[in-house]
Design an enzyme around this catalytic site. Structure first.
Site, PDB file in Angstrom:
ATOM      1  N   ASP A 118       0.774  -1.234   0.000  1.00 40.12           N
ATOM      2  CA  ASP A 118       0.000   0.000   0.000  1.00 40.12           C
ATOM      3  C   ASP A 118       0.809   1.290   0.000  1.00 40.12           C
ATOM      4  O   ASP A 118       0.493   2.224  -0.726  1.00 40.12           O
ATOM      5  CB  ASP A 118      -0.927   0.008   1.221  1.00 40.12           C
ATOM      6  CG  ASP A 118      -1.883  -1.165   1.241  1.00 40.12           C
ATOM      7  OD1 ASP A 118      -1.463  -2.266   0.846  1.00 40.12           O
ATOM      8  OD2 ASP A 118      -3.035  -1.000   1.657  1.00 40.12           O
ATOM      9  N   LYS A 119       1.812   1.399   0.847  1.00 43.78           N
ATOM     10  CA  LYS A 119       2.556   2.657   0.939  1.00 43.78           C
ATOM     11  C   LYS A 119       3.900   2.586   0.229  1.00 43.78           C
ATOM     12  O   LYS A 119       4.520   3.622  -0.030  1.00 43.78           O
ATOM     13  CB  LYS A 119       2.798   3.021   2.416  1.00 43.78           C
ATOM     14  CG  LYS A 119       1.533   3.061   3.248  1.00 43.78           C
ATOM     15  CD  LYS A 119       0.468   3.965   2.640  1.00 43.78           C
ATOM     16  CE  LYS A 119      -0.877   3.815   3.328  1.00 43.78           C
ATOM     17  NZ  LYS A 119      -1.543   2.537   3.108  1.00 43.78           N
ATOM     18  N   CYS A 189      -1.913  -9.419  -1.501  1.00 45.79           N
ATOM     19  CA  CYS A 189      -3.232  -9.996  -1.243  1.00 45.79           C
ATOM     20  C   CYS A 189      -4.080  -9.968  -2.515  1.00 45.79           C
ATOM     21  O   CYS A 189      -4.123  -8.946  -3.211  1.00 45.79           O
ATOM     22  CB  CYS A 189      -3.927  -9.223  -0.132  1.00 45.79           C
ATOM     23  SG  CYS A 189      -3.025  -9.239   1.429  1.00 45.79           S
ATOM     24  N   GLU A 439      -6.386   3.828   8.885  1.00 44.99           N
ATOM     25  CA  GLU A 439      -7.535   3.342   8.123  1.00 44.99           C
ATOM     26  C   GLU A 439      -8.437   2.525   9.027  1.00 44.99           C
ATOM     27  O   GLU A 439      -7.968   1.787   9.894  1.00 44.99           O
ATOM     28  CB  GLU A 439      -7.084   2.524   6.908  1.00 44.99           C
ATOM     29  CG  GLU A 439      -6.324   1.256   7.224  1.00 44.99           C
ATOM     30  CD  GLU A 439      -5.906   0.496   5.982  1.00 44.99           C
ATOM     31  OE1 GLU A 439      -5.634   1.137   4.955  1.00 44.99           O
ATOM     32  OE2 GLU A 439      -5.847  -0.745   6.043  1.00 44.99           O
ATOM     33  N   SER A 465      -9.350   1.143   4.002  1.00 45.87           N
ATOM     34  CA  SER A 465      -8.526   0.288   3.164  1.00 45.87           C
ATOM     35  C   SER A 465      -9.124   0.211   1.766  1.00 45.87           C
ATOM     36  O   SER A 465     -10.327   0.380   1.573  1.00 45.87           O
ATOM     37  CB  SER A 465      -8.470  -1.113   3.774  1.00 45.87           C
ATOM     38  OG  SER A 465      -7.988  -2.048   2.846  1.00 45.87           O
TER      39      SER A 465
END
Length: 551
Positions: A118-119, A189, A439, A465
């Site tokens: 994600d980051k 994921c 989140e 998310s």
């Protein structure tokens, strides 16, 4: 263009130290390629990158360069839920700063960024923009889905099972089996959360081989792809093709439109606006909405549909969804792997499964996957992934139930205190207030698992998310910590949400909101070290929650 000249006596110190690292004199006459690796033992999305780095190095050597690997942090959003989530969004700018600092300190000629999650992808994109060197990105590929013989499950199913177990809908043994098996392998994921949204975005803007992100991490093609990337980066260095030659405002627009067309993560707003800022491109929250609002949604994936990322790949993957919205794209945009987007799409065959990937003529939604809402709660705007919301909840009016932290909300959910019809208000979780803009991923998933996502809305100055579904509205600006009107909401106030009309409103007068704000007392949300620095400097969510890069 090679930056180092080992015949220059003033570079003798550099040469001597590189000799100590095992490089020979004849090696140092070649392009030095920095390999920015985010491999770690504690993030499944990054575990495959150790092996891929070796393949990239082989490609660099074969292409006539020398590889120089170094590492950056790679925290996992999922593992940080309820634990260290305060640090996750700040880590994006730290990752960018770490990569930039190392690459400039050693003056690498070109860079291969190995990333997932994600980051890390957006952090490395920000670093690449700031460095403006020849670069290519490569993602790890996705996780193998878990098939228990009854259903194919992926990570959002695990989060939703928390709510189902808490509500007594599944037994303890089944919950334990899910915890042991749903995260089935390494790789990102297998859902269209922020990790895959940003990985695919990096493909569409031209930096990553198209198809890299949706491919299984263990595919032999992934190893071959890594070698090809290693050879290609040496060519980019010799041709002096830099980041800014590939990624332009038109490229960002292509990427954003594709994110919207495929039902991507609301976190894309933070990261695309932040990247644009580093590039010197004007892109506000309002611009974000304008660019995506007319794009048809041609696909959506877990948790917003039954299809996972492997289903997406088998149905034709990113080439197929790009082809589906071809008329909305700037086809002259360049690709780091060579040629233009239009030339690439000319070679793409018809996609293979119209049930998974729709046409522009028969979309899932005609007008974008996001909605940016405004009103007296959010005068600076807020965002919802409408493609993840049941149509019955596009309009919702109910009494506010207020929480000043995620922990307060979780306790109420565990104690079964949430009743149908209400609007959950979670404030002081914005960039400054959290701090770190946590989140609300687990609470949102619990809401679904408890069966309340068709009767209860959630609004926050924090974020959600990419794996969130349901009526979850985030990024409310200004945030409560900065005196935003969300701080004035009290239990029982009537809140009206209309996603189609793009409005969010509390049944309060401006005078009443102003009076209440004068009486507000901030909760005790301590911040030390990195988080204290973040709170002092970070910008609002509407500008991308920037910190080190122009907050």
């Amino acid at each position: 263009m090679i930056n180092h000249n080992i015949d220059d006596p003033t570079q003798g110190y550099f040469t001597g130290l590189m000799h100590a690292c095992g490089y020979r004199g004849e090696d140092l006459r070649k392009p030095v390629i920095g390999i920015v690796n985010s491999c770690t033992d504690v993030n499944p999305g990054h575990m495959p990158l150790g092996n891929l780095a070796q393949r990239v190095k082989e490609g660099v050597w074969a292409g006539g360069g020398i590889p120089a690997e170094f590492s950056v942090p790679a925290p996992c959003d999922g593992m940080a839920q309820g634990l260290g989530m305060h640090y996750i969004l700040p880590s994006r700018d730290l990752i960018a700063g770490a990569a930039e600092s190392m690459a400039n300190a050693h003056d690498f000629d070109g860079l291969v960024f190995l990333c997932s999650c994600d980051k890390i992808v957006p952090g490395m994109l920000m670093a690449a923009a700031s460095l403006n060197k020849p670069c290519i990105f490569l993602t790890a590929g996705c996780m193998v889905p878990y098939d228990d013989g009854e259903q194919v499950r992926v990570t959002p199913d695990l989060k939703e099972s928390i709510g189902a177990y808490n509500a007594g809908k599944i037994p303890e043994g089944q919950f334990e089996r899910f915890k042991e098996n749903i995260c089935f392998s390494g790789g990102t994921c297998s859902m269209y959360g922020t990790a895959n949204t940003m990985g695919v975005f990096s493909e569409v803007i031209g930096l990553t081989p198209i198809g890299s992100t949706t491919m299984l991490f263990c595919a032999a093609e992934k190893m071959r792809q890594a070698r090809t990337v290693g050879g290609r980066i040496v060519e980019l260095v010799r041709q002096n093709i830099r980041f800014s030659d590939i990624v332009t405002r038109d490229s960002l627009i292509n990427g954003l439109r594709h994110v919207s067309a495929t039902g991507g993560s609301t976190n894309a707003q933070l990261h695309i606006c932040a990247l644009a800022n580093v590039m010197g491109v004007e892109l506000s929250l309002k611009d974000f909405d304008e660019i995506q609002k007319d794009v048809p949604v041609v696909a959506k994936f877990k948790p917003s549909s039954k299809y996972n990322i492997s289903d997406y790949h088998r149905a034709g993957g990113v080439p197929a969804t790009l082809r589906a919205i071809r008329g909305r794209l700037n086809l002259g945009a360049r690709l780091a792997m060579g040629g233009t987007l239009g030339e690439f799409l000319d070679r793409v065959p018809q996609y293979v499964d119209p049930e998974v990937i729709h046409s522009e003529a028969a979309p899932l939604y005609p007008d974008g996957c996001f909605a940016v809402l405004y009103g007296n709660i959010a005068p600076g705007g807020c965002i919802v992934k409408k493609s993840g919301v049941e149509p019955s909840m596009f309009r919702h009016t109910g009494p506010a139930v207020c929480f000043d932290s995620e922990e307060d909300l979780r306790r109420a959910m565990v104690d079964q205190k949430i009743v149908p019809g209400c609007v959950l208000v979670i404030r002081y979780e914005g960039p400054k207030g959290g701090p770190g803009m946590r989140e609300m991923s687990i609470p949102a998933a619990m809401l679904v698992g408890m069966g309340l996502h068709t009767s209860v809305a959630m609004i926050t100055d924090g974020r959600y998310s990419g794996a969130t579904r349901g009526p979850c509205i985030g990024h409310i600006t200004p945030e409560a910590w900065d005196g935003g009107p969300i701080a004035a909401i009290r239990d029982g106030d009537i809140i009206s949400i209309d996603i189609d009309a793009k409005s969010i409103h509390a049944d309060l007068s401006d005078a009443e909101i102003a009076l209440r704000l004068k009486q507000v007392k901030k909760p005790d949300h301590p911040a030390q070290g990195v988080l204290a620095a973040y709170r002092r400097e970070v910008s609002g969510a509407d500008k991308g929650a920037l910190w080190l890069y122009g907050g």
